[in-house]
Write an enzyme that holds these catalytic residues in place. Structure first.
Site, PDB file in Angstrom:
ATOM      1  N   GLY A 167       0.800  -1.229  -0.112  1.00 59.86           N
ATOM      2  CA  GLY A 167      -0.016  -0.005  -0.079  1.00 59.86           C
ATOM      3  C   GLY A 167       0.949   1.221   0.061  1.00 59.86           C
ATOM      4  N   GLN A 198       6.962  -3.316  -0.472  1.00 56.45           N
ATOM      5  CA  GLN A 198       7.347  -4.225   0.545  1.00 56.45           C
ATOM      6  C   GLN A 198       8.807  -3.603   1.134  1.00 56.45           C
ATOM      7  OE1 GLN A 198       6.132  -6.726  -1.762  1.00 56.45           O
ATOM      8  NE2 GLN A 198       4.262  -6.049  -1.031  1.00 56.45           N
TER       9      GLN A 198
END
Length: 423
Positions: free
Chosen positions: A40, A224
């Protein structure tokens, strides 16, 4: 030929989306090279907060082309919802967003398989986001995955059905109680696929080669963080792709020699979402303060992030394996108000002092060794120049630069793109 990389150096959530957004004005192409919609990337400007999951973070800039590379796994349903959220911003998606034909597709049964696998682990679960990403990468390496390019072929639904049937047999094997309506999930999936097919598919390695040959500047965007890398992260509590610099080469089809700058993003402290070892994790009032002031909740999952002091041992490790040339410190403003800061500079590992990341970072084997530094009380969020930063923060930054042997070029003092100080 010039490709610059932007990578997270911790366990993700470092603030990569904001920095890509800040840097995009200097690049022609922003290319996402790995991961799936468990990432995100949060961007904030003009009073609006945007969360992207698969679409590169340069999508809001008029002149940048955005590429989803072959190393990414795409969930058509989540991707479709991302596109819907962009509709009100007058973005020419057809021209600005290009998708690699070699990118793999996440099926509804991948998500179900993810849930069944995690449920079967019981207390040993790894903290999966249950987005089907791990199973999709398993099919990729197992050489029977479904790729975007398959959607252009007449037999793609036959491939889909064969794979979905295989997954259902595997779900049955796990013998766990998960409730689902596959017909309902598939109806949503096939509708989203039709929308996906209206976008521009490209042979991304050829596109990028020609772009670089013509002098275009490319920024490769990772998802990530380095400590979640499938090879070099805290195994098995990690993601299913290569989040480090090497992943940009395999995830986009670019040659190592074309890589110039490697921008490493890190928080002024450390956070982690999900399960796994976390040597500097705090369970006291300081940890609670970091989480509350830093608004530490996962942009994708909403799960509260675990918080702790900066782990310099792990950060050095990430800097070295990525070949980082410039550092960006995020959320320096969150540390305002602490009387004393701590930085982990070494570990006691199985009774012996070490200064490198060992094979296992499990708590029973390892305890952190801290250096204490003075904090600061000043509110940083309105500062715009490096000369305004408090002396204690500058001492903190200089200490990190000496230890990491890499300059800190950007200090973020708030979530908005304007709250970014260049040094």
């Amino acid at each position: 030929m010039r490709v610059d990389l932007l990578l997270g150096l911790q366990w993700g959530d470092e603030g990569k989306g904001k920095i890509v957004d800040v840097l995009t004005r200097d690049y022609d192409i922003i290319a996402r090279f790995q991961g799936g919609p468990n990432a995100g990337h949060t961007l904030e400007f003009d009073g609006i907060k945007h969360v992207l999951h698969t679409i590169p973070s340069g999508i809001f800039h008029k002149n940048a082309i955005n590429i989803v590379g072959n190393g990414v796994v795409i969930d058509p349903v989540i991707f479709d919802k991302e596109l819907e959220k962009l509709e009100s911003f007058n973005i020419d998606i057809q021209k600005k967003l290009l998708l690699s034909r070699k990118a793999h597709i996440i099926l509804p049964t991948h998500r179900l398989l993810d849930a069944a696998s995690e449920a079967a682990k019981g207390k040993a679960k790894i903290g999966s986001t249950l987005k089907g990403i791990g199973p999709a990468y398993m099919d990729k390496t197992g050489r029977n995955g479904l790729r975007l390019g398959d959607l252009e072929l007449p037999d793609w639904k036959d491939k889909y059905n064969a794979l979905a049937e295989k997954h259902q047999a595997m779900i049955h094997f796990y013998d766990v109680d998960i409730q689902y309506d596959l017909q309902e999930l598939e109806a949503e999936f096939f509708t989203a696929v039709e929308r996906l097919k209206t976008l521009q598919f490209i042979d991304s390695e050829e596109y990028l080669y020609q772009a670089l040959k013509s002098g275009k500047k490319v920024l490769a965007e990772g998802a990530q963080g380095s400590l979640l890398d499938i090879d070099f992260g805290t195994y098995p509590y990690l993601t299913s792709s290569n989040t480090t610099a090497a992943g940009a080469c395999t995830g986009l089809g670019i040659a190592p020699g074309s890589i110039q700058e490697v921008y490493g993003i890190f928080k002024a402290y450390t956070t982690r979402v999900g399960s796994g070892p976390f040597p500097t994790e705090l369970f006291d009032a300081d940890g609670e303060t970091l989480g509350r002031v830093g608004n530490e909740f996962g942009a994708t999952t909403g799960r509260p992030r675990r918080c702790g002091w900066l782990d310099l041992v792990a950060l050095k490790y990430a800097v070295r394996i990525n070949g980082v040339t410039q550092l960006m410190m995020m959320k320096a403003d969150v540390l305002s108000g602490f009387e004393t800061l701590k930085v982990c500079t070494a570990y006691h590992y199985q009774g012996k002092p070490i200064e490198h990341l060992p094979y296992s970072t499990d708590a029973p084997l390892l305890t952190p060794v801290y250096k204490e530094m003075p904090g600061w009380k000043e509110d940083l969020t309105g500062m715009t120049e490096a000369s305004e930063l408090p002396e204690a923060l500058m001492s903190y930054i200089h200490f990190l630069e000496e230890e990491l042997e890499v300059p800190v070029r950007i200090v973020s003092v708030g979530p908005d793109r304007k709250q970014t100080i260049l040094r």
